[in-house]
Enzyme design. Structure first.
Site, PDB file in Angstrom:
ATOM      1  N   ASP A 133       0.868  -1.329   0.022  1.00 56.55           N
ATOM      2  CA  ASP A 133       0.143  -0.114  -0.031  1.00 56.55           C
ATOM      3  C   ASP A 133       0.924   1.266   0.052  1.00 56.55           C
ATOM      4  OD1 ASP A 133      -2.215  -1.596   0.402  1.00 56.55           O
ATOM      5  OD2 ASP A 133      -2.262  -1.638   2.250  1.00 56.55           O
ATOM      6  N   LYS A 134       0.443   2.320  -0.544  1.00 60.82           N
ATOM      7  CA  LYS A 134       1.099   3.659  -0.539  1.00 60.82           C
ATOM      8  C   LYS A 134       1.506   3.993   1.029  1.00 60.82           C
ATOM      9  CE  LYS A 134      -1.440   7.576  -0.546  1.00 60.82           C
ATOM     10  NZ  LYS A 134      -0.774   8.270   0.717  1.00 60.82           N
TER      11      LYS A 134
END
Length: 286
Positions: A133-134
């Site tokens: 994920d970011k």
């Protein structure tokens, strides 16, 4: 790029196609080499894939040219944790997306990777084997060519470190809880009987200030698996507002891909790469 393989004794008298497949060359790549780069060579002469090979012979071929990519090269900071002929392992900081999306059109790990290739005068495409994920930090494994990509996708072992809110019911264990998409959301996941089988192993490393630092191994690879599983135990990740965590002490989910083990394409050597805990997660436990 040209690749070379030496025929071992166990393939003496066998056909070239069987040797190539056993060496990790996919059927798709074999077809592309035939059609795009002039085929295969055994010693100093061209060879058909049905031809016989013998012990000690050298088999060579040129990888097909990479297809054009739409990812814009950008000169961005990029930490390389490991690199070889076929592999690059990158350290992704929290806050950086892996791929360009509608919300993050540039400034991604893909843009940085393509920028690095441009500075080196090389061509290629961005092939991440794992995606995070970011707001998750840590290691991202990338295949540098079409030969390595399917090989690296097999048997990668990852260890994450996470800071949880609260105290786990036991210092180590396995969470075996199916995960499904939450109703009316394309992002949120939940534990549900109808979900896909999902397993996480974990070990408690430290407890302090109402927080727990754990090492976690996602045995399966479901979307948001670690975040969902620890929230299911009543211990959401610190900073993970999506699953019940608080951002009072950290501005993102406290999750970090800290260790990765994989088999190096070609040499079959097992490689271990580690990435230290980032400063924001260290501060939580201090």
């Amino acid at each position: 790029m040209e690749l070379s393989f030496i025929v071992p004794a166990r393939f003496d008298g066998g056909c070239l196609r069987d040797f190539l497949r056993a060496s990790g060359v996919s059927a798709t790549l074999i077809k592309a080499v035939k059609n795009e780069t002039g085929g295969f060579w055994v010693e100093d002469g061209p060879a058909r894939t049905c031809d016989t090979v013998h012990t000690g012979q050298m088999v060579t071929f040129v990888l097909p040219p990479e297809k054009p990519t739409t990812v814009e090269p950008q000169d961005l900071p990029l930490n390389i944790a490991y690199e070889s002929q076929h592999v690059m392992v990158l350290e992704k900081p929290a806050g950086m997306a892996v791929h360009p999306t509608l919300n993050y059109k540039d400034g991604t790990l893909a843009n940085a990777y393509m920028g690095l290739l441009a500075k080196r005068g090389q061509q290629g495409v961005f092939r991440p084997v794992n995606r995070i994920d970011k707001d998750t930090s840590g290691l991202v494994l990338c295949a540098k060519n079409a030969y390595a990509a399917p090989l690296l996708a097999k048997g990668v072992e990852k260890v994450y470190r996470a800071v949880l809110e609260g105290r786990l019911p036991q210092p180590e264990g396995q969470i075996d809880a199916p995960i499904a998409r939450a109703e009316h959301s394309i992002i949120l996941r939940r534990v549900a009987p109808e979900g896909k089988p999902s397993r996480t192993r974990y070990t408690l490393e430290a407890e302090k200030n109402g927080l727990s630092l754990v090492a976690a191994v996602p045995v399966t690879g479901r979307t948001h698996q670690l975040r969902v599983h620890f929230a299911h135990l009543g211990c959401p990740l610190a900073g993970d507002e999506l699953y019940g965590g608080s951002r009072e002490r950290i501005g993102r989910q406290a999750l970090h891909c800290a260790r990765m083990e994989f088999t190096e394409p070609g040499s079959q050597r097992r490689v271990v790469v580690e990435c230290p805990l980032p400063e924001d997660m260290r501060r939580l436990m201090e």
